[in-house]
Design a protein around this motif. Structure first.
Motif, PDB file in Angstrom:
ATOM      1  N   LYS A   3      50.814  35.730  48.047  1.00 32.72           N
ATOM      2  CA  LYS A   3      49.391  35.447  48.246  1.00 32.72           C
ATOM      3  C   LYS A   3      48.696  35.061  46.945  1.00 32.72           C
ATOM      4  O   LYS A   3      47.609  35.546  46.632  1.00 32.72           O
ATOM      5  N   GLY A   4      49.344  34.193  46.175  1.00 27.32           N
ATOM      6  CA  GLY A   4      48.761  33.742  44.917  1.00 27.32           C
ATOM      7  C   GLY A   4      49.543  32.573  44.362  1.00 27.32           C
ATOM      8  O   GLY A   4      50.293  31.906  45.080  1.00 27.32           O
ATOM      9  N   THR A   5      49.380  32.335  43.079  1.00 27.30           N
ATOM     10  CA  THR A   5      50.075  31.258  42.395  1.00 27.30           C
ATOM     11  C   THR A   5      51.038  31.861  41.384  1.00 27.30           C
ATOM     12  O   THR A   5      50.630  32.646  40.525  1.00 27.30           O
ATOM     13  N   LEU A   6      52.302  31.500  41.487  1.00 26.26           N
ATOM     14  CA  LEU A   6      53.325  31.965  40.557  1.00 26.26           C
ATOM     15  C   LEU A   6      53.381  30.985  39.387  1.00 26.26           C
ATOM     16  O   LEU A   6      53.601  29.786  39.578  1.00 26.26           O
ATOM     17  N   VAL A   7      53.130  31.480  38.186  1.00 26.36           N
ATOM     18  CA  VAL A   7      53.054  30.653  36.986  1.00 26.36           C
ATOM     19  C   VAL A   7      54.243  30.976  36.089  1.00 26.36           C
ATOM     20  O   VAL A   7      54.557  32.141  35.847  1.00 26.36           O
ATOM     21  N   THR A   8      54.897  29.928  35.587  1.00 21.76           N
ATOM     22  CA  THR A   8      55.989  30.088  34.629  1.00 21.76           C
ATOM     23  C   THR A   8      55.503  29.595  33.273  1.00 21.76           C
ATOM     24  O   THR A   8      54.995  28.479  33.154  1.00 21.76           O
ATOM     25  N   LEU A   9      55.636  30.456  32.253  1.00 22.12           N
ATOM     26  CA  LEU A   9      55.222  30.139  30.890  1.00 22.12           C
ATOM     27  C   LEU A   9      56.438  29.952  30.005  1.00 22.12           C
ATOM     28  O   LEU A   9      57.422  30.687  30.126  1.00 22.12           O
ATOM     29  N   ARG A  10      56.360  29.020  29.090  1.00 24.32           N
ATOM     30  CA  ARG A  10      57.383  28.866  28.053  1.00 24.32           C
ATOM     31  C   ARG A  10      56.740  29.224  26.725  1.00 24.32           C
ATOM     32  O   ARG A  10      55.666  28.726  26.401  1.00 24.32           O
TER      33      ARG A  10
ATOM     34  N   GLU B  14      60.894  32.418  28.249  1.00 28.60           N
ATOM     35  CA  GLU B  14      60.256  32.060  29.509  1.00 28.60           C
ATOM     36  C   GLU B  14      59.812  33.345  30.199  1.00 28.60           C
ATOM     37  O   GLU B  14      60.524  34.341  30.181  1.00 28.60           O
ATOM     38  N   SER B  15      58.629  33.318  30.786  1.00 27.03           N
ATOM     39  CA  SER B  15      58.118  34.490  31.497  1.00 27.03           C
ATOM     40  C   SER B  15      57.326  34.020  32.709  1.00 27.03           C
ATOM     41  O   SER B  15      56.983  32.851  32.841  1.00 27.03           O
ATOM     42  N   ARG B  16      57.042  34.985  33.604  1.00 25.03           N
ATOM     43  CA  ARG B  16      56.329  34.671  34.849  1.00 25.03           C
ATOM     44  C   ARG B  16      55.141  35.596  35.034  1.00 25.03           C
ATOM     45  O   ARG B  16      55.175  36.745  34.610  1.00 25.03           O
ATOM     46  N   LEU B  17      54.130  35.059  35.691  1.00 24.54           N
ATOM     47  CA  LEU B  17      52.991  35.874  36.071  1.00 24.54           C
ATOM     48  C   LEU B  17      52.448  35.362  37.396  1.00 24.54           C
ATOM     49  O   LEU B  17      52.727  34.240  37.806  1.00 24.54           O
ATOM     50  N   LEU B  18      51.707  36.208  38.059  1.00 28.89           N
ATOM     51  CA  LEU B  18      51.102  35.867  39.344  1.00 28.89           C
ATOM     52  C   LEU B  18      49.591  35.876  39.180  1.00 28.89           C
ATOM     53  O   LEU B  18      49.029  36.832  38.654  1.00 28.89           O
ATOM     54  N   VAL B  19      48.946  34.806  39.619  1.00 25.89           N
ATOM     55  CA  VAL B  19      47.486  34.740  39.633  1.00 25.89           C
ATOM     56  C   VAL B  19      47.061  34.869  41.086  1.00 25.89           C
ATOM     57  O   VAL B  19      47.449  34.066  41.932  1.00 25.89           O
ATOM     58  N   ARG B  20      46.301  35.918  41.369  1.00 19.98           N
ATOM     59  CA  ARG B  20      45.821  36.164  42.737  1.00 19.98           C
ATOM     60  C   ARG B  20      44.372  36.628  42.650  1.00 19.98           C
ATOM     61  O   ARG B  20      44.085  37.625  41.981  1.00 19.98           O
ATOM     62  N   ASP B  21      43.495  35.885  43.306  1.00 18.99           N
ATOM     63  CA  ASP B  21      42.059  36.142  43.235  1.00 18.99           C
ATOM     64  C   ASP B  21      41.629  36.123  41.767  1.00 18.99           C
ATOM     65  O   ASP B  21      41.917  35.182  41.071  1.00 18.99           O
ATOM     66  N   ASN B  22      40.965  37.156  41.283  1.00 12.26           N
ATOM     67  CA  ASN B  22      40.549  37.219  39.879  1.00 12.26           C
ATOM     68  C   ASN B  22      41.458  38.134  39.070  1.00 12.26           C
ATOM     69  O   ASN B  22      41.029  38.747  38.104  1.00 12.26           O
ATOM     70  N   CYS B  23      42.737  38.221  39.467  1.00 10.20           N
ATOM     71  CA  CYS B  23      43.670  39.116  38.792  1.00 10.20           C
ATOM     72  C   CYS B  23      44.923  38.366  38.343  1.00 10.20           C
ATOM     73  O   CYS B  23      45.338  37.406  38.979  1.00 10.20           O
ATOM     74  N   ILE B  24      45.500  38.855  37.233  1.00  6.83           N
ATOM     75  CA  ILE B  24      46.774  38.341  36.740  1.00  6.83           C
ATOM     76  C   ILE B  24      47.746  39.512  36.715  1.00  6.83           C
ATOM     77  O   ILE B  24      47.433  40.581  36.191  1.00  6.83           O
ATOM     78  N   TYR B  25      48.928  39.291  37.285  1.00  4.99           N
ATOM     79  CA  TYR B  25      49.999  40.290  37.279  1.00  4.99           C
ATOM     80  C   TYR B  25      51.122  39.712  36.426  1.00  4.99           C
ATOM     81  O   TYR B  25      51.686  38.677  36.758  1.00  4.99           O
ATOM     82  N   VAL B  26      51.430  40.366  35.305  1.00  5.60           N
ATOM     83  CA  VAL B  26      52.442  39.871  34.373  1.00  5.60           C
ATOM     84  C   VAL B  26      53.774  40.525  34.711  1.00  5.60           C
ATOM     85  O   VAL B  26      53.879  41.748  34.739  1.00  5.60           O
TER      86      VAL B  26
ATOM     87  N   ARG C 233      50.231  46.940  37.396  1.00  7.00           N
ATOM     88  CA  ARG C 233      48.871  46.765  37.889  1.00  7.00           C
ATOM     89  C   ARG C 233      48.352  45.404  37.436  1.00  7.00           C
ATOM     90  O   ARG C 233      48.817  44.841  36.471  1.00  7.00           O
ATOM     91  N   GLY C 234      47.372  44.912  38.114  1.00  4.98           N
ATOM     92  CA  GLY C 234      46.796  43.619  37.760  1.00  4.98           C
ATOM     93  C   GLY C 234      45.702  43.758  36.729  1.00  4.98           C
ATOM     94  O   GLY C 234      45.020  44.771  36.648  1.00  4.98           O
ATOM     95  N   LEU C 235      45.553  42.736  35.907  1.00  7.57           N
ATOM     96  CA  LEU C 235      44.438  42.635  34.984  1.00  7.57           C
ATOM     97  C   LEU C 235      43.400  41.779  35.687  1.00  7.57           C
ATOM     98  O   LEU C 235      43.632  40.597  35.942  1.00  7.57           O
ATOM     99  N   CYS C 236      42.287  42.382  36.072  1.00 10.50           N
ATOM    100  CA  CYS C 236      41.265  41.671  36.835  1.00 10.50           C
ATOM    101  C   CYS C 236      40.035  41.476  35.958  1.00 10.50           C
ATOM    102  O   CYS C 236      39.683  42.345  35.172  1.00 10.50           O
ATOM    103  N   PHE C 237      39.401  40.341  36.110  1.00 13.64           N
ATOM    104  CA  PHE C 237      38.303  39.998  35.229  1.00 13.64           C
ATOM    105  C   PHE C 237      37.401  38.963  35.885  1.00 13.64           C
ATOM    106  O   PHE C 237      37.791  38.287  36.831  1.00 13.64           O
TER     107      PHE C 237
END
Length: 118
Positions: free
Chosen positions: A25-32, A45-57, A66-70
């Motif tokens: 239920k979000g966007t899976l982001v891959t970082l280099r 390389e790492s991954r995080l999930l952006v869902r609503d106003n939160c980032i899950y690393v 837990r998500g970092l929400c802002f």
């Protein structure tokens, strides 16, 4: 205190993919991540999930369950605590929203900045 050991490094983080994930239920982001100066402190390389106003690393030294929400609006900040220094270390700022002319149409683009240490 008289002879501190100072370590310094500079890294470059690039988003290599951002894919909607219905199951998460979000966007899976891959970082280099690439070391520009000093040693590589993060996985390449790492991954995080952006869902609503939160980032899950998921990976790296910032990995959290837990998500970092802002607040995601231009001019908003988060991360300030009672012991925040005058240099505003670890205070994140939303510089712009939807200001990327090269972004995906109809998808929000956020420009963030932070001073992470002295």
């Amino acid at each position: 205190m008289a002879h501190p050991i100072v370590k310094r490094w500079t890294t470059e983080e690039t988003i290599v993919s951002a894919v909607p994930d219905a199951k998460l239920k979000g966007t899976l982001v891959t970082l280099r991540t690439r070391a520009l100066e000093g040693i590589q402190r993060e996985p390449p390389e790492s991954r995080l999930l952006v869902r609503d106003n939160c980032i899950y690393v998921f990976d790296g030294s910032d990995a959290e369950l837990r998500g970092l929400c802002f607040p995601m609006a231009a001019g908003k900040t988060w991360g300030r605590v009672p012991t925040t220094s005058p240099a505003q270390e670890y205070v994140w700022r939303v510089r712009a929203v939807n200001a990327d002319p090269y972004g995906v149409p109809q998808v929000n683009t956020f420009h963030l900045s932070a001073h992470e240490s002295s």
